[in-house]
Design a protein around this motif. Structure first.
Motif, PDB file in Angstrom:
ATOM      1  N   CYS A   3      22.847  20.793 -81.293  1.00 27.72           N
ATOM      2  CA  CYS A   3      22.221  21.893 -82.038  1.00 27.72           C
ATOM      3  C   CYS A   3      21.197  22.614 -81.159  1.00 27.72           C
ATOM      4  N   ARG A   4      21.208  23.941 -81.232  1.00 28.13           N
ATOM      5  CA  ARG A   4      20.201  24.759 -80.549  1.00 28.13           C
ATOM      6  C   ARG A   4      19.293  25.375 -81.593  1.00 28.13           C
ATOM      7  N   THR A   5      17.989  25.253 -81.372  1.00 32.20           N
ATOM      8  CA  THR A   5      17.034  25.856 -82.310  1.00 32.20           C
ATOM      9  C   THR A   5      16.385  27.064 -81.657  1.00 32.20           C
ATOM     10  N   ALA A 118      12.788  19.651 -89.240  1.00 36.18           N
ATOM     11  CA  ALA A 118      14.095  20.142 -88.768  1.00 36.18           C
ATOM     12  C   ALA A 118      14.911  19.069 -88.057  1.00 36.18           C
ATOM     13  N   GLU A 119      14.240  18.095 -87.451  1.00 35.80           N
ATOM     14  CA  GLU A 119      14.929  17.140 -86.578  1.00 35.80           C
ATOM     15  C   GLU A 119      16.180  16.511 -87.224  1.00 35.80           C
ATOM     16  N   LYS A 122      19.461  18.658 -87.528  1.00 33.92           N
ATOM     17  CA  LYS A 122      20.194  19.117 -86.342  1.00 33.92           C
ATOM     18  C   LYS A 122      21.603  18.558 -86.284  1.00 33.92           C
ATOM     19  N   ARG A 123      21.795  17.391 -86.911  1.00 32.77           N
ATOM     20  CA  ARG A 123      23.126  16.794 -86.887  1.00 32.77           C
ATOM     21  C   ARG A 123      24.155  17.663 -87.601  1.00 32.77           C
ATOM     22  N   TYR A 125      24.160  21.092 -87.922  1.00 35.15           N
ATOM     23  CA  TYR A 125      24.240  22.509 -87.539  1.00 35.15           C
ATOM     24  C   TYR A 125      24.396  22.688 -86.030  1.00 35.15           C
ATOM     25  N   ASP A 126      25.012  23.796 -85.652  1.00 35.26           N
ATOM     26  CA  ASP A 126      25.053  24.193 -84.242  1.00 35.26           C
ATOM     27  C   ASP A 126      23.822  25.038 -83.875  1.00 35.26           C
ATOM     28  N   TYR A 127      23.313  25.784 -84.854  1.00 38.44           N
ATOM     29  CA  TYR A 127      22.123  26.615 -84.626  1.00 38.44           C
ATOM     30  C   TYR A 127      21.176  26.516 -85.816  1.00 38.44           C
ATOM     31  N   ILE A 128      19.898  26.360 -85.522  1.00 35.61           N
ATOM     32  CA  ILE A 128      18.855  26.526 -86.540  1.00 35.61           C
ATOM     33  C   ILE A 128      17.966  27.668 -86.049  1.00 35.61           C
ATOM     34  N   ASP A 148      14.172  25.402 -79.088  1.00 37.56           N
ATOM     35  CA  ASP A 148      14.597  25.327 -77.686  1.00 37.56           C
ATOM     36  C   ASP A 148      14.378  26.671 -77.008  1.00 37.56           C
TER      37      ASP A 148
END
Ligand SMILES: Nc1ncnc2c1ncn2[C@@H]1O[C@H](COP(=O)(O)OP(=O)(O)OP(=O)(O)O)[C@@H](O)[C@H]1O
Ligand SMILES: [Mg+2]
Length: 261
Positions: A3-5, A118-119, A122-123, A125-128, A148
Motif C-alpha cells: 500500500c502507498r499512502t 491507518a496502519e 494498509k492490508r 488497499y493499494d492506495y490511501i 509515503d
C-alpha cells in the motif's frame, strides 16, 4: 503491491487539493487499484464532493478514530468507511475534526495518531489518500506523518509565493523528526487556463524553480466548469464528463503516480 499512502497538501486555500484527492482516487480505482480516500479537513469538502451532502449527520468519521487512538480505546479502524459507486472507499470528516485538535495537541505521539489508525488498513488497499485542510496545523502534519508521499497541487492562477517554501520546510521537518520515509511525490499544476498569460508563466516558474529538486508532474489540470459541477453533483469528473480534458489530465496523473508505486 504494498500500500502507498499519499497526502494531498498545500496550506494555501483553493488550489485543487480536494478535487485532486477525489479524481486521482477514482482514476486509480479505474486502473484496478483498491483506494481509500480519507477526508482530513473539518470542512468535509471531500465527503460532500462524493455525494454525502450533510457530513455533520454522519455517525462515524475520522475524528472518532483519532479520539480512539488518543484515548487508547478499542476501535475497528474500518468502522464508518463509506463505499462510493465509482469504486473508491471514503473515511469521511465533519466539523468534529476541529474539536479533536486540542486533545490531539496534548496526546502522546500526537503526530502519529492518523498513522496509527491507518496502519492496519494498509492490508486492504493499494492506495490511501489523505485530503488535507489548507493549514500547516497538527492534523495535516499527522497526514504527512502517515504518508509515503505528498502531492502538492499549485493553482496556475497565482504565482507560487512563499507558501510553497513553508510547506516544503514542513515536509523536511516531518521527514527529519517523525517520518523518514516521506518524499515529495510531485507538484501538480491545477486550474490552468492556456489562454491566460499568467497561467503559462506560473507553469514555467514552477518547472523552473522546483523542477530541479522535485518532480513536477507532466499532467497539468485545466480549469473547466465541469470540474466544479461534478463536485456539486457528488460524482467524479470521470462519470460527469469522462471525455473532458480534466478527466484526461487526472488519468495521466494516475498513470504517473502508479508507474512509481
Ligand atoms: N479543474 C478545475 N476547473 C475548474 N474549477 C475547479 C477545478 N478544480 C477545482 N475547481 C474548483 O475550485 C474550487 C477549489 O477547488 P478544491 O476545493 O479542490 O481546492 P482545495 O485546495 O481543496 O480548497 P481548500 O483549500 O479550501 O481545501 C472548488 O470550487 C472546485 O470546485
Ligand atoms: Mg479542500
Amino acid at each position: 503491491m504494498p500500500c502507498r499512502t499519499i497526502a494531498i497538501a498545500n496550506q494555501k486555500g483553493g488550489t485543487g487539493k480536494t478535487s485532486t484527492a477525489l479524481s486521482l482516487g477514482v482514476a486509480l480505482a479505474r486502473r484496478g487499484r483498491r483506494v481509500l480516500l480519507v477526508d482530513a479537513d473539518p470542512q468535509g469538502d471531500l465527503t460532500k464532493s462524493l455525494g454525502w451532502a450533510d457530513p455533520d449527520s454522519l455517525e462515524t468519521t475520522i475524528a472518532d478514530h483519532m479520539a480512539a487512538v488518543i484515548g487508547g480505546s478499542d476501535d475497528d479502524p474500518r468502522a464508518g468507511v463509506l463505499g462510493h459507486r465509482e469504486g473508491v472507499d471514503l473515511m469521511p470528516a465533519n466539523i468534529e475534526l476541529a474539536n479533536i485538535e486540542l486533545p490531539l495537541l496534548m496526546a502522546m505521539s500526537r503526530e502519529r495518531v492518523l498513522a496509527t489508525w491507518a496502519e492496519p488498513l494498509k492490508r486492504g488497499y493499494d492506495y490511501i489518500i489523505f485530503d488535507c485542510a489548507p493549514t500547516l496545523g497538527i492534523v495535516p502534519v499527522n497526514a504527512l506523518a502517515a504518508a509515503d508521499g505528498v502531492i502538492v497541487p499549485v493553482s496556475a492562477e497565482y504565482l507560487p509565493a512563499s507558501g510553497m517554501a513553508g510547506l516544503l520546510r514542513t515536509v523536511a521537518r516531518v521527514r527529519r523528526g517523525i517520518n523518514p520515509g516521506l518524499s515529495v511525490e510531485g507538484i501538480l499544476v491545477t486550474l490552468y487556463d492556456a489562454r491566460n498569460n499568467l497561467a503559462r508563466e506560473v507553469e514555467r516558474t514552477v518547472r523552473g524553480i522546483y523542477g530541479g529538486d522535485y518532480r513536477v508532474f507532466d499532467a497539468v489540470v485545466p480549469r473547466a466548469v465541469s470540474a466544479a459541477e461534478s463536485a456539486a453533483a457528488g460524482e467524479s469528473v470521470f462519470s460527469y464528463d469522462g471525455r473532458g480534458k480534466v478527466a484526461a489530465a487526472y488519468a495521466r496523473l494516475a498513470e504517473e503516480v502508479d508507474r512509481r508505486g
